[in-house]
Design a protein around this motif. Structure first.
Motif, short mmCIF file in Angstrom:
data_model
loop_
_atom_site.label_atom_id
_atom_site.label_comp_id
_atom_site.label_asym_id
_atom_site.label_seq_id
_atom_site.Cartn_x
_atom_site.Cartn_y
_atom_site.Cartn_z
N LEU A 34 0.84 -1.19 0.00
CA LEU A 34 0.00 0.00 0.00
C LEU A 34 0.87 1.25 0.00
N ASN A 35 0.38 2.27 -0.64
CA ASN A 35 1.14 3.50 -0.83
C ASN A 35 0.28 4.72 -0.53
N TRP A 36 0.93 5.77 -0.10
CA TRP A 36 0.29 7.08 -0.06
C TRP A 36 1.02 7.98 -1.06
N VAL A 37 0.23 8.68 -1.85
CA VAL A 37 0.73 9.59 -2.87
C VAL A 37 -0.04 10.89 -2.71
N ARG A 38 0.60 12.02 -2.91
CA ARG A 38 -0.10 13.29 -2.76
C ARG A 38 0.10 14.17 -3.98
N GLN A 39 -0.82 15.11 -4.14
CA GLN A 39 -0.73 16.08 -5.22
C GLN A 39 -1.06 17.45 -4.69
N ALA A 40 -0.06 18.30 -4.65
CA ALA A 40 -0.24 19.67 -4.21
C ALA A 40 -0.87 20.49 -5.33
N PRO A 41 -1.50 21.61 -5.00
CA PRO A 41 -2.13 22.44 -6.02
C PRO A 41 -1.15 22.84 -7.12
N GLY A 42 -1.50 22.57 -8.35
CA GLY A 42 -0.68 22.96 -9.49
C GLY A 42 0.56 22.13 -9.70
N LYS A 43 0.71 21.02 -8.97
CA LYS A 43 1.91 20.19 -9.08
C LYS A 43 1.54 18.76 -9.45
N GLY A 44 2.55 17.98 -9.77
CA GLY A 44 2.33 16.59 -10.12
C GLY A 44 2.22 15.71 -8.89
N LEU A 45 2.05 14.43 -9.13
CA LEU A 45 1.95 13.48 -8.04
C LEU A 45 3.30 13.31 -7.36
N GLU A 46 3.26 13.21 -6.04
CA GLU A 46 4.47 13.00 -5.24
C GLU A 46 4.26 11.78 -4.36
N TRP A 47 5.14 10.81 -4.51
CA TRP A 47 5.09 9.64 -3.64
C TRP A 47 5.43 10.07 -2.21
N VAL A 48 4.67 9.52 -1.24
CA VAL A 48 4.86 9.86 0.16
C VAL A 48 5.43 8.68 0.96
N SER A 49 4.76 7.53 0.86
CA SER A 49 5.21 6.38 1.65
C SER A 49 4.65 5.09 1.07
N THR A 50 5.29 4.00 1.47
CA THR A 50 4.92 2.65 1.02
C THR A 50 5.08 1.70 2.19
N ILE A 51 4.17 0.74 2.30
CA ILE A 51 4.27 -0.24 3.37
C ILE A 51 4.17 -1.64 2.80
N HIS A 52 4.97 -2.53 3.35
CA HIS A 52 5.00 -3.92 2.94
C HIS A 52 3.65 -4.59 3.19
N ARG A 53 3.43 -5.70 2.50
CA ARG A 53 2.17 -6.43 2.64
C ARG A 53 1.84 -6.77 4.09
N ASP A 54 2.87 -7.14 4.85
CA ASP A 54 2.61 -7.55 6.24
C ASP A 54 2.77 -6.42 7.24
N GLY A 55 3.10 -5.24 6.75
CA GLY A 55 3.23 -4.09 7.63
C GLY A 55 4.55 -3.99 8.36
N ALA A 56 5.46 -4.92 8.11
CA ALA A 56 6.70 -4.96 8.88
C ALA A 56 7.67 -3.86 8.48
N SER A 57 7.58 -3.40 7.25
CA SER A 57 8.51 -2.38 6.78
C SER A 57 7.75 -1.26 6.08
N ALA A 58 8.18 -0.04 6.30
CA ALA A 58 7.59 1.11 5.63
C ALA A 58 8.72 2.01 5.13
N TYR A 59 8.44 2.71 4.07
CA TYR A 59 9.43 3.56 3.42
C TYR A 59 8.82 4.93 3.19
N TYR A 60 9.66 5.96 3.29
CA TYR A 60 9.15 7.32 3.26
C TYR A 60 9.98 8.22 2.34
#
Length: 122
Positions: A34-60
């Motif tokens: 699962l991932n979180w991605v954001r888009q600020a006004p007037g800007k492109g998509l920005e990756w925010v974070s990702t988490i492993h299937r089991d939740g053991a690892s997350a990346y930012y």
């Protein structure tokens, strides 16, 4: 029918906190990164974070590291993003997205939510 439904967005002042949730249905949640991605006004998509299937690892992304924490509850088919020390630069629409492989920053995800607005005022 696949659904990802974000909630928890809103307006806060600088330094405040918000907790976003994303409830999933229609697919085997625990099989997906699962991932979180954001888009600020007037800007492109920005990756925010990702988490492993089991939740053991997350990346930012560097821009949120140390302030945001991603977690998931596979029993509830829900992923979360705890956001602390918010600044106006965090103002954006936040999307959750699911993919079968590690895809931090690629944007190559199978499913996307509709987004939730986060506004941080100074």
């Amino acid at each position: 029918q696949v659904q990802l439904v974000e909630s928890g967005g809103g307006s806060v002042q600088t330094g405040g906190s918000l907790r976003l949730s994303c409830a999933a249905s229609g697919f085997i949640f625990s099989n997906y990164w699962l991932n979180w991605v954001r888009q600020a006004p007037g800007k492109g998509l920005e990756w925010v974070s990702t988490i492993h299937r089991d939740g053991a690892s997350a990346y930012y992304a560097d821009s949120v590291k140390g302030r945001f924490t991603m977690s998931r509850d596979n029993g509830k088919n829900t992923v979360y993003l705890q956001m602390n020390s918010l600044t106006p630069e965090d103002t954006a629409v936040y999307y959750c997205a699911a993919g079968p492989l590690y895809g931090a920053g690629t944007g190559e995800y199978d499913y996307w939510g509709q987004g939730t607005q986060v506004t941080v005022s100074s």
